[in-house]
Design a protein around this motif. Structure first.
Motif, PDB file in Angstrom:
ATOM      1  N   VAL A   1       0.839  -1.204   0.000  1.00  0.00           N
ATOM      2  CA  VAL A   1       0.000   0.000   0.000  1.00  0.00           C
ATOM      3  C   VAL A   1       0.874   1.253   0.000  1.00  0.00           C
ATOM      4  CG1 VAL A   1      -1.741   1.310   1.273  1.00  0.00           C
ATOM      5  CG2 VAL A   1      -1.902  -1.180   1.158  1.00  0.00           C
ATOM      6  N   LEU A   2       1.917   1.238   0.824  1.00  0.00           N
ATOM      7  CA  LEU A   2       2.836   2.378   0.887  1.00  0.00           C
ATOM      8  C   LEU A   2       3.492   2.625  -0.470  1.00  0.00           C
ATOM      9  CD1 LEU A   2       4.398   4.523   2.535  1.00  0.00           C
ATOM     10  CD2 LEU A   2       6.074   2.741   3.048  1.00  0.00           C
ATOM     11  N   THR A   3       3.915   1.570  -1.131  1.00  0.00           N
ATOM     12  CA  THR A   3       4.564   1.692  -2.436  1.00  0.00           C
ATOM     13  C   THR A   3       3.608   2.279  -3.468  1.00  0.00           C
ATOM     14  OG1 THR A   3       6.020  -0.189  -1.969  1.00  0.00           O
ATOM     15  CG2 THR A   3       5.716   0.420  -4.283  1.00  0.00           C
ATOM     16  N   ALA A   4       2.365   1.786  -3.485  1.00  0.00           N
ATOM     17  CA  ALA A   4       1.377   2.274  -4.446  1.00  0.00           C
ATOM     18  C   ALA A   4       1.048   3.740  -4.205  1.00  0.00           C
ATOM     19  CB  ALA A   4       0.109   1.424  -4.362  1.00  0.00           C
ATOM     20  N   LEU A   5       0.834   4.110  -2.942  1.00  0.00           N
ATOM     21  CA  LEU A   5       0.493   5.504  -2.623  1.00  0.00           C
ATOM     22  C   LEU A   5       1.656   6.439  -2.920  1.00  0.00           C
ATOM     23  CD1 LEU A   5      -1.527   5.144   0.713  1.00  0.00           C
ATOM     24  CD2 LEU A   5      -2.404   5.693  -1.571  1.00  0.00           C
ATOM     25  N   THR A   6       2.871   5.967  -2.669  1.00  0.00           N
ATOM     26  CA  THR A   6       4.054   6.778  -2.988  1.00  0.00           C
ATOM     27  C   THR A   6       4.122   7.056  -4.480  1.00  0.00           C
ATOM     28  OG1 THR A   6       5.303   5.857  -1.121  1.00  0.00           O
ATOM     29  CG2 THR A   6       6.571   6.875  -2.901  1.00  0.00           C
ATOM     30  N   ALA A   7       3.934   6.017  -5.279  1.00  0.00           N
ATOM     31  CA  ALA A   7       4.004   6.162  -6.734  1.00  0.00           C
ATOM     32  C   ALA A   7       2.924   7.113  -7.248  1.00  0.00           C
ATOM     33  CB  ALA A   7       3.855   4.793  -7.395  1.00  0.00           C
TER      34      ALA A   7
END
Length: 268
Positions: free
Chosen positions: A172-178
């Motif tokens: 989730v963190l990776t997706a939101l960061t992107a």
């Protein structure tokens, strides 16, 4: 200034970005993956160029490319755990290479340039709505999983021992960061996002004594820098991203000087 719709849109979108970018930046800096933001910001340019070529919203193209690149970095990092920096270097190289080729076919050179350094004039109501959706997601995620993010920021093994679902939380963190980085291209500029992701956090680390203080101080600084940058870029016709970064550098210098003098006074 506020009589113009594009300025109201830019200020509203900028305010939300100025809050959620430091929220993500705190975790990334603490995990020592801050260069991931730089990799994604440069890679987003290939998505912008792709969007211009096929005639769709360049931000959508940037989002798609950034999400793919972000998970590619995570896969490479886990495949080669002792060479974590290699993942960002590989993705950055590929992203910039593709962007360099695609820009030759992208129509409207000035339009593409606005995504490099940011432009307040191009922000629409739809952009504000998109930013608002991601803003609510980032705020909810940051607050609801605050303790889990602290554990992940310290060590993945510690997080697992604490009962954190590291795979899901990292995903989730990776997706939101992107997505956040891709959305920031239009206002902040692809070449400036990494600086805004890191500088408020770096400044907060100088004077803060806890993760919570870094978290709150970073948000406050991010908001101040971004609002000043947008306002001054309007009045002096300056690139938005560069103006924000200059304020961030000045702020970091002031805080560093203050902290140095404070320590000197305490030692006397």
């Amino acid at each position: 200034m506020l009589e113009f719709a594009f300025m109201r849109h830019a200020l509203l979108a900028g305010a939300m970005l100025s809050i959620m970018i430091p929220m993500i930046g705190v975790v990334m800096v603490s995990r020592k993956t801050s260069m991931m933001g730089d990799a994604l910001s440069h890679t987003s340019l290939s998505g912008v160029a792709l969007g211009l070529i096929v005639g769709m919203d360049p931000v959508i193209g940037a989002i798609v490319i950034c999400v793919v690149a972000a998970f590619a970095i995570e896969i490479i990092r886990h495949r080669f755990p002792t060479h974590g920096d290699m993942a960002t270097a590989v993705v950055t190289s590929i992203g910039l290479g593709i962007a360099a080729v695609l820009t030759k076919f992208a129509p409207g050179g000035n339009h593409f340039e606005s995504y490099l350094f940011g432009s307040i004039a191009s922000v629409t109501r739809e952009d504000v709505m998109h930013v608002a959706i991601v803003f609510l997601s980032v705020v909810f995620f940051s607050i609801a999983l605050y303790g889990s993010l602290i554990n992940i920021a310290i060590d993945d093994t510690l997080a697992r021992l604490s009962g954190v679902n590291v795979t899901v939380t990292n995903g989730v963190l990776t997706a939101l960061t992107a997505i956040t980085i891709a959305l920031s291209c239009k206002i902040v500029g692809a070449l400036m996002i990494a600086s805004i992701l890191i500088l408020p956090v770096a400044t907060a680390l100088i004077v803060s004594r806890s993760y919570k203080q870094v978290f709150l101080f970073s948000i406050m600084l991010g908001f101040i820098y971004t609002m000043l940058g947008i306002v001054l870029s309007y009045y002096y016709d300056l690139p938005t991203g560069g103006t924000i970064v200059i304020h961030a550098l000045i702020g970091m210098a002031i805080v560093s000087l203050y902290q140095r003098r404070r320590k000197a006074a305490m030692s006397q």
